[in-house]
Write an enzyme that holds these catalytic residues in place. Sequence first.
Site, PDB file in Angstrom:
ATOM      1  N   LYS A 130       0.910  -1.496   0.061  1.00  0.00           N
ATOM      2  CA  LYS A 130       0.419   0.081  -0.046  1.00  0.00           C
ATOM      3  C   LYS A 130       1.132   1.206  -0.043  1.00  0.00           C
ATOM      4  O   LYS A 130       1.704   1.251   0.796  1.00  0.00           O
ATOM      5  CB  LYS A 130      -0.735   0.019   1.223  1.00  0.00           C
ATOM      6  CG  LYS A 130      -2.053   0.808   1.343  1.00  0.00           C
ATOM      7  CD  LYS A 130      -3.069  -0.055   0.820  1.00  0.00           C
ATOM      8  CE  LYS A 130      -4.810   0.827   0.940  1.00  0.00           C
ATOM      9  NZ  LYS A 130      -5.559   0.405   0.164  1.00  0.00           N
ATOM     10  N   GLY A 177     -24.171   3.979   4.148  1.00  0.00           N
ATOM     11  CA  GLY A 177     -22.934   4.423   2.734  1.00  0.00           C
ATOM     12  C   GLY A 177     -23.806   3.744   1.512  1.00  0.00           C
ATOM     13  O   GLY A 177     -24.009   2.389   1.311  1.00  0.00           O
ATOM     14  N   VAL A 178     -24.285   4.894   0.983  1.00  0.00           N
ATOM     15  CA  VAL A 178     -24.566   4.612  -0.693  1.00  0.00           C
ATOM     16  C   VAL A 178     -24.031   5.178  -2.006  1.00  0.00           C
ATOM     17  O   VAL A 178     -24.371   5.922  -2.539  1.00  0.00           O
ATOM     18  CB  VAL A 178     -26.405   4.108  -0.604  1.00  0.00           C
ATOM     19  CG1 VAL A 178     -27.024   3.153  -0.250  1.00  0.00           C
ATOM     20  CG2 VAL A 178     -26.471   5.895  -0.118  1.00  0.00           C
ATOM     21  N   GLY A 179     -22.576   5.277  -1.762  1.00  0.00           N
ATOM     22  CA  GLY A 179     -21.741   6.044  -2.390  1.00  0.00           C
ATOM     23  C   GLY A 179     -21.808   4.834  -3.333  1.00  0.00           C
ATOM     24  O   GLY A 179     -23.066   4.077  -4.389  1.00  0.00           O
ATOM     25  N   HIS A 180     -20.482   4.856  -4.220  1.00  0.00           N
ATOM     26  CA  HIS A 180     -19.933   3.902  -5.126  1.00  0.00           C
ATOM     27  C   HIS A 180     -20.480   2.064  -4.764  1.00  0.00           C
ATOM     28  O   HIS A 180     -21.482   1.638  -5.632  1.00  0.00           O
ATOM     29  CB  HIS A 180     -18.495   3.933  -5.861  1.00  0.00           C
ATOM     30  CG  HIS A 180     -18.295   5.311  -6.731  1.00  0.00           C
ATOM     31  ND1 HIS A 180     -17.606   6.074  -5.880  1.00  0.00           N
ATOM     32  CD2 HIS A 180     -18.103   5.543  -7.888  1.00  0.00           C
ATOM     33  CE1 HIS A 180     -17.487   6.953  -6.941  1.00  0.00           C
ATOM     34  NE2 HIS A 180     -17.722   7.010  -7.752  1.00  0.00           N
ATOM     35  N   VAL A 181     -20.008   1.329  -4.195  1.00  0.00           N
ATOM     36  CA  VAL A 181     -20.193   0.117  -3.922  1.00  0.00           C
ATOM     37  C   VAL A 181     -21.792   0.284  -3.305  1.00  0.00           C
ATOM     38  O   VAL A 181     -23.054  -0.886  -4.118  1.00  0.00           O
ATOM     39  CB  VAL A 181     -19.217   0.039  -3.276  1.00  0.00           C
ATOM     40  CG1 VAL A 181     -19.720  -1.540  -2.773  1.00  0.00           C
ATOM     41  CG2 VAL A 181     -18.150  -0.187  -3.491  1.00  0.00           C
TER      42      VAL A 181
HETATM   43  P1  NAD Z   1     -18.141   5.631  -1.700  1.00  0.00           P
HETATM   44  O1  NAD Z   1     -17.215   7.074  -1.333  1.00  0.00           O
HETATM   45  O2  NAD Z   1     -18.522   6.336  -3.130  1.00  0.00           O
HETATM   46  O3  NAD Z   1     -18.816   5.104  -0.843  1.00  0.00           O
HETATM   47  C1  NAD Z   1     -18.542   5.845   0.829  1.00  0.00           C
HETATM   48  C2  NAD Z   1     -20.286   6.482   0.663  1.00  0.00           C
HETATM   49  O4  NAD Z   1     -20.192   6.441   2.394  1.00  0.00           O
HETATM   50  C3  NAD Z   1     -20.269   8.309   0.552  1.00  0.00           C
HETATM   51  O5  NAD Z   1     -21.551   8.422  -0.264  1.00  0.00           O
HETATM   52  C4  NAD Z   1     -20.351   8.657   1.806  1.00  0.00           C
HETATM   53  O6  NAD Z   1     -20.999   9.821   1.710  1.00  0.00           O
HETATM   54  C5  NAD Z   1     -20.379   8.125   2.959  1.00  0.00           C
HETATM   55  N1  NAD Z   1     -20.713   7.896   4.373  1.00  0.00           N
HETATM   56  C6  NAD Z   1     -19.014   8.891   4.539  1.00  0.00           C
HETATM   57  N2  NAD Z   1     -19.098   8.397   5.686  1.00  0.00           N
HETATM   58  C7  NAD Z   1     -20.782   7.579   6.302  1.00  0.00           C
HETATM   59  C8  NAD Z   1     -21.109   8.486   7.881  1.00  0.00           C
HETATM   60  N3  NAD Z   1     -21.442   8.410   8.815  1.00  0.00           N
HETATM   61  N4  NAD Z   1     -22.930   7.453   7.638  1.00  0.00           N
HETATM   62  C9  NAD Z   1     -22.883   7.498   6.430  1.00  0.00           C
HETATM   63  N5  NAD Z   1     -22.610   7.416   5.521  1.00  0.00           N
HETATM   64  C10 NAD Z   1     -21.182   7.947   5.198  1.00  0.00           C
HETATM   65  O7  NAD Z   1     -16.676   4.471  -1.575  1.00  0.00           O
HETATM   66  P2  NAD Z   1     -16.958   3.149  -2.368  1.00  0.00           P
HETATM   67  O8  NAD Z   1     -15.776   3.367  -3.828  1.00  0.00           O
HETATM   68  O9  NAD Z   1     -18.554   3.370  -2.511  1.00  0.00           O
HETATM   69  O10 NAD Z   1     -16.401   2.647  -1.127  1.00  0.00           O
HETATM   70  C11 NAD Z   1     -17.232   2.067   0.124  1.00  0.00           C
HETATM   71  C12 NAD Z   1     -16.453   1.259   1.416  1.00  0.00           C
HETATM   72  O11 NAD Z   1     -15.782   0.121   0.870  1.00  0.00           O
HETATM   73  C13 NAD Z   1     -15.038   1.861   1.778  1.00  0.00           C
HETATM   74  O12 NAD Z   1     -14.890   2.265   2.768  1.00  0.00           O
HETATM   75  C14 NAD Z   1     -13.915   1.429   0.718  1.00  0.00           C
HETATM   76  O13 NAD Z   1     -12.538   1.447   1.375  1.00  0.00           O
HETATM   77  C15 NAD Z   1     -14.366   0.177   0.309  1.00  0.00           C
HETATM   78  N6  NAD Z   1     -13.782  -0.791  -0.691  1.00  0.00           N
HETATM   79  C16 NAD Z   1     -14.394  -0.310  -2.033  1.00  0.00           C
HETATM   80  C17 NAD Z   1     -13.931  -0.813  -3.002  1.00  0.00           C
HETATM   81  C18 NAD Z   1     -14.319  -0.325  -4.220  1.00  0.00           C
HETATM   82  O14 NAD Z   1     -13.902  -0.662  -5.257  1.00  0.00           O
HETATM   83  N7  NAD Z   1     -14.304   0.745  -4.431  1.00  0.00           N
HETATM   84  C19 NAD Z   1     -13.364  -2.237  -2.182  1.00  0.00           C
HETATM   85  C20 NAD Z   1     -13.062  -2.774  -1.793  1.00  0.00           C
HETATM   86  C21 NAD Z   1     -13.618  -1.947  -0.142  1.00  0.00           C
END
Ligand code: NAD
Length: 345
Positions: free
Chosen positions: A78, A178-182
Amino acid sequence: MFDSDAFAGHESIHHFYDEASGLKAIIAIHSTALGPGAGGCRMWNYDNAQAAMRDALRLSEGMSYKNAVADLPLGGAKAVIWGDSKTQKTPELFRALGRFIESLDGAYWSAEDVGVSPDDMRHAREETRYVAGLDDGVAASGDPSPVTALGVYRGMKAAAQRVLGVDSLADVHVALQGVGHVGGYLAQHLAKEGARLTITDINQPVLEQVAQQTGAKIVSPDEIYDTDAQIFSPNALGAVINDQTLERLSCKLIAGSANNQLATVDIGEKLVKQGVAYAPDFVINAGGIINVASEISGTYSHDWVMGKVDRLVETLVTILDESAAQKTPSNVVAIDLARRRMTAK
Ligand code: NAD
């Protein structure tokens, strides 16, 4: 999450300072036993150098386990950049990072992580070929989030079959933090299957959009822990399963994408006592690195990626079965499996 406060176990740790761009970075390579170290680059405004080092060590160790359990020909590593991602990012800073990555001669493959976007990594790739996860270039794999979400959805479904005795997630109540990307893609899969969703996010427009698309009920970020859902799915932050939240959770299963969900290793034991099954984060969220691994191999193959996602689900089920049979926390079973694979080669 892991016992990585010490240097023990890491193959090498590299510090980089570039005066012209102001780059201060650490690349920690935990293990190359199974292949070149792979893991994203995080940019964070750490309180001090020690905090940056601790994060690099912890995250690179976690990547070794994630890659080993996903059965990928990759080790764990990392990069962390010590700086404010809102004010200190420049193309030159990422070009300097690219030069440092190149100087490791392929021992470390990078991608985006918290605080770093694909556009930032594009500048790093001007200086090195050891950057993956972009949407252009040789064998480009693009956004890993849909594959991560697919792995979490399928893993959750298989775990629910074991834990709740259901063949489908229809009418199963799932709380999504959390309803971001994943989380967004995951919500779509669950809604399509007829799951009952309660969702929260601190990003109001995104939250409302996902609610509209999926018919989910919205609650505040704090209320999500008190939802009477059968499944709690963390998809935002780490360390959300801790002594305080454990008292509030009434779910039977925890399955989500967030990294480092358990605040400390011993929370795994407490979950067993509370009768909550836990899908270890680094097992169920490996879809993204599987997608990146296909790019690193030189020829992106959708079929290969889907085969590895099938395998991820099988491995998760094996870990949950072993955990239940031996009354051993699933996070401990998963780390043991990873370590066995890393020493078997
Ligand atoms: P992202 O930033 O697109 O989504 C995260 C969401 O969480 C955002 O919409 C944000 O507003 C929300 N958030 C932040 N703080 C919050 C809180 N206190 N309460 C509720 N919601 C909150 O990230 P992502 O890419 O969707 O990843 C989500 C998680 O999965 C992260 O922890 C990331 O490290 C992990 N992850 C992601 C991937 C990937 O392919 N993107 C792969 C492995 C692990």
